[in-house]
Every structure is written in C-alpha cells, then in structure tokens.
Design a protein around this motif. Structure first.
Motif, PDB file in Angstrom:
ATOM      1  N   PHE A  76       0.824  -1.205   0.000  1.00  0.00           N
ATOM      2  CA  PHE A  76       0.000   0.000   0.000  1.00  0.00           C
ATOM      3  C   PHE A  76       0.860   1.258   0.000  1.00  0.00           C
ATOM      4  O   PHE A  76       0.592   2.199  -0.762  1.00  0.00           O
ATOM      5  N   LEU A  77       1.884   1.300   0.836  1.00  0.00           N
ATOM      6  CA  LEU A  77       2.732   2.496   0.920  1.00  0.00           C
ATOM      7  C   LEU A  77       3.458   2.761  -0.394  1.00  0.00           C
ATOM      8  O   LEU A  77       3.567   3.908  -0.826  1.00  0.00           O
ATOM      9  N   ILE A  78       3.923   1.719  -1.038  1.00  0.00           N
ATOM     10  CA  ILE A  78       4.620   1.898  -2.314  1.00  0.00           C
ATOM     11  C   ILE A  78       3.645   2.365  -3.391  1.00  0.00           C
ATOM     12  O   ILE A  78       3.952   3.276  -4.167  1.00  0.00           O
ATOM     13  N   ILE A  79       2.460   1.773  -3.441  1.00  0.00           N
ATOM     14  CA  ILE A  79       1.453   2.192  -4.425  1.00  0.00           C
ATOM     15  C   ILE A  79       1.053   3.637  -4.173  1.00  0.00           C
ATOM     16  O   ILE A  79       0.983   4.450  -5.095  1.00  0.00           O
ATOM     17  N   ALA A  80       0.783   3.975  -2.908  1.00  0.00           N
ATOM     18  CA  ALA A  80       0.378   5.343  -2.572  1.00  0.00           C
ATOM     19  C   ALA A  80       1.478   6.340  -2.922  1.00  0.00           C
ATOM     20  O   ALA A  80       1.205   7.416  -3.469  1.00  0.00           O
ATOM     21  N   PHE A  81       2.735   6.000  -2.641  1.00  0.00           N
ATOM     22  CA  PHE A  81       3.846   6.901  -2.963  1.00  0.00           C
ATOM     23  C   PHE A  81       3.997   7.055  -4.467  1.00  0.00           C
ATOM     24  O   PHE A  81       4.225   8.169  -4.968  1.00  0.00           O
ATOM     25  N   SER A  82       3.840   5.972  -5.215  1.00  0.00           N
ATOM     26  CA  SER A  82       3.942   6.038  -6.677  1.00  0.00           C
ATOM     27  C   SER A  82       2.849   6.925  -7.259  1.00  0.00           C
ATOM     28  O   SER A  82       3.105   7.753  -8.139  1.00  0.00           O
ATOM     29  N   ILE A  83       1.629   6.768  -6.762  1.00  0.00           N
ATOM     30  CA  ILE A  83       0.528   7.601  -7.244  1.00  0.00           C
ATOM     31  C   ILE A  83       0.752   9.056  -6.866  1.00  0.00           C
ATOM     32  O   ILE A  83       0.503   9.965  -7.657  1.00  0.00           O
ATOM     33  N   PHE A  84       1.268   9.300  -5.643  1.00  0.00           N
ATOM     34  CA  PHE A  84       1.577  10.661  -5.207  1.00  0.00           C
ATOM     35  C   PHE A  84       2.587  11.322  -6.141  1.00  0.00           C
ATOM     36  O   PHE A  84       2.395  12.463  -6.574  1.00  0.00           O
ATOM     37  N   ILE A  85       3.646  10.615  -6.479  1.00  0.00           N
ATOM     38  CA  ILE A  85       4.669  11.161  -7.376  1.00  0.00           C
ATOM     39  C   ILE A  85       4.071  11.433  -8.751  1.00  0.00           C
ATOM     40  O   ILE A  85       4.326  12.480  -9.364  1.00  0.00           O
ATOM     41  N   PHE A  86       3.247  10.518  -9.246  1.00  0.00           N
ATOM     42  CA  PHE A  86       2.625  10.683 -10.566  1.00  0.00           C
ATOM     43  C   PHE A  86       1.702  11.894 -10.580  1.00  0.00           C
ATOM     44  O   PHE A  86       1.758  12.717 -11.498  1.00  0.00           O
ATOM     45  N   ILE A  87       0.855  12.038  -9.564  1.00  0.00           N
ATOM     46  CA  ILE A  87      -0.069  13.177  -9.483  1.00  0.00           C
ATOM     47  C   ILE A  87       0.708  14.475  -9.336  1.00  0.00           C
ATOM     48  O   ILE A  87       0.368  15.499  -9.938  1.00  0.00           O
ATOM     49  N   ARG A  88       1.767  14.454  -8.553  1.00  0.00           N
ATOM     50  CA  ARG A  88       2.597  15.651  -8.382  1.00  0.00           C
ATOM     51  C   ARG A  88       3.230  16.069  -9.710  1.00  0.00           C
ATOM     52  O   ARG A  88       3.290  17.257 -10.034  1.00  0.00           O
ATOM     53  N   LEU A  89       3.685  15.112 -10.490  1.00  0.00           N
ATOM     54  CA  LEU A  89       4.255  15.393 -11.807  1.00  0.00           C
ATOM     55  C   LEU A  89       3.204  16.003 -12.726  1.00  0.00           C
ATOM     56  O   LEU A  89       3.466  16.999 -13.407  1.00  0.00           O
ATOM     57  N   ILE A  90       2.011  15.429 -12.738  1.00  0.00           N
ATOM     58  CA  ILE A  90       0.926  15.955 -13.580  1.00  0.00           C
ATOM     59  C   ILE A  90       0.571  17.379 -13.159  1.00  0.00           C
ATOM     60  O   ILE A  90       0.381  18.263 -13.995  1.00  0.00           O
ATOM     61  N   ASN A  91       0.479  17.626 -11.849  1.00  0.00           N
ATOM     62  CA  ASN A  91       0.141  18.964 -11.361  1.00  0.00           C
ATOM     63  C   ASN A  91       1.200  19.993 -11.730  1.00  0.00           C
ATOM     64  O   ASN A  91       0.876  21.134 -12.058  1.00  0.00           O
ATOM     65  N   SER A  92       2.479  19.610 -11.688  1.00  0.00           N
ATOM     66  CA  SER A  92       3.531  20.564 -12.061  1.00  0.00           C
ATOM     67  C   SER A  92       3.455  20.901 -13.548  1.00  0.00           C
ATOM     68  O   SER A  92       3.665  22.050 -13.938  1.00  0.00           O
ATOM     69  N   VAL A  93       3.121  19.916 -14.380  1.00  0.00           N
ATOM     70  CA  VAL A  93       2.956  20.182 -15.812  1.00  0.00           C
ATOM     71  C   VAL A  93       1.767  21.111 -16.029  1.00  0.00           C
ATOM     72  O   VAL A  93       1.832  22.048 -16.837  1.00  0.00           O
ATOM     73  N   LYS A  94       0.667  20.883 -15.300  1.00  0.00           N
ATOM     74  CA  LYS A  94      -0.512  21.746 -15.423  1.00  0.00           C
ATOM     75  C   LYS A  94      -0.191  23.177 -15.001  1.00  0.00           C
ATOM     76  O   LYS A  94      -0.630  24.130 -15.638  1.00  0.00           O
ATOM     77  N   ARG A  95       0.550  23.325 -13.892  1.00  0.00           N
ATOM     78  CA  ARG A  95       0.907  24.675 -13.422  1.00  0.00           C
ATOM     79  C   ARG A  95       1.739  25.415 -14.452  1.00  0.00           C
ATOM     80  O   ARG A  95       1.547  26.603 -14.681  1.00  0.00           O
ATOM     81  N   LYS A  96       2.696  24.710 -15.072  1.00  0.00           N
ATOM     82  CA  LYS A  96       3.517  25.351 -16.101  1.00  0.00           C
ATOM     83  C   LYS A  96       2.653  25.774 -17.289  1.00  0.00           C
ATOM     84  O   LYS A  96       2.826  26.856 -17.830  1.00  0.00           O
ATOM     85  N   LYS A  97       1.731  24.918 -17.683  1.00  0.00           N
ATOM     86  CA  LYS A  97       0.844  25.232 -18.805  1.00  0.00           C
ATOM     87  C   LYS A  97      -0.040  26.422 -18.461  1.00  0.00           C
ATOM     88  O   LYS A  97      -0.230  27.319 -19.288  1.00  0.00           O
ATOM     89  N   GLU A  98      -0.573  26.478 -17.235  1.00  0.00           N
ATOM     90  CA  GLU A  98      -1.405  27.602 -16.819  1.00  0.00           C
ATOM     91  C   GLU A  98      -0.611  28.901 -16.775  1.00  0.00           C
ATOM     92  O   GLU A  98      -1.119  29.956 -17.128  1.00  0.00           O
TER      93      GLU A  98
END
Length: 125
Positions: A76-98
């Motif tokens: 669970f911790l590894i899955i949650a951390f992987s999803i956290f990193i993925f969502i964080r990456l997506i959010n940073s791309v969105k912020r740059k685009k905005e």
C-alpha cells in the motif's frame, strides 16, 4: 431504459473510470510483484534474513499470519507513494501550462487596452 443505459456507458467519465480501474489493477499487480520479489527480500536481508511473508503466530488451531499483513502495508505504501509522485508530476505540468496561458492572456489584455485608448482618441478628434 436501454437507450439511457447506452448514453450512460458512452459518457467519457464512465469510460475514463473503467480504464483507470483496469490500469490501477495492473499497476497494483506490478507493485505487488516488485514488493514480493525485490523489496521484501532486501528488507529481510537487512534485518537478518527475516522473511515477512512467513511470520505467523499460532494460537490453538488459529494461525495469525501477521507477516502477510506487514507485506500488504508495504504494498500500500509503495502504491500510494507512486501515485503521489505521478499526481505531483501531472500537477507541475498543469501549473507550467497555466502560467504560459496567463502570460498569453496578459499580452492580449495590454493590446486590448492600447486599442481602446486609440479608439477613444480617434472619437475625440
């Protein structure tokens, strides 16, 4: 009723959700394999050769396999951390685009203000 059901299924949100669930299940099995075959054996080596999956307590006829529970927590911790990193990456791309879009909007606004001023001056003359 059948027509409404077809419309419901054909919505983008439902299809996206179905794809997300399928990918999530596949991702979960990949992470479980990583934990079972790579991470847990390494943790066991560092802890003196302990294999968490075989840890258990026997009380009368009941067997409490707490090692499997520890392994599930690590999964669970590894899955949650992987999803956290993925969502964080997506959010940073969105912020740059905005940020790029905001800069473009600011340029348009300056031009609009300038054109409005020119129009007002021409009306006065």
């Amino acid at each position: 009723m059948l027509k409404d059901f077809k419309e419901f299924i054909a919505r983008g949100n439902v299809l996206d959700l179905a794809v997300g669930i399928i990918i999530g299940a596949a991702f979960s099995s990949i992470v479980s394999a990583l934990v079972d075959n790579v991470i847990m054996p390494l943790i066991g080596l560092f802890m003196g050769g302990i294999d968490f999956s075989s840890l258990a307590i026997t009380v009368d006829d009941a067997v409490i396999e707490y090692g499997l529970f520890i392994q599930s927590i690590v999964d669970f911790l590894i899955i949650a951390f992987s999803i956290f990193i993925f969502i964080r990456l997506i959010n940073s791309v969105k912020r740059k685009k905005e940020a790029v879009e905001e800069e473009a909007v600011e340029e348009i606004d300056e031009q609009t203000v300038l054109l409005t001023e020119i129009r007002d001056l021409l009306k006065e003359k």
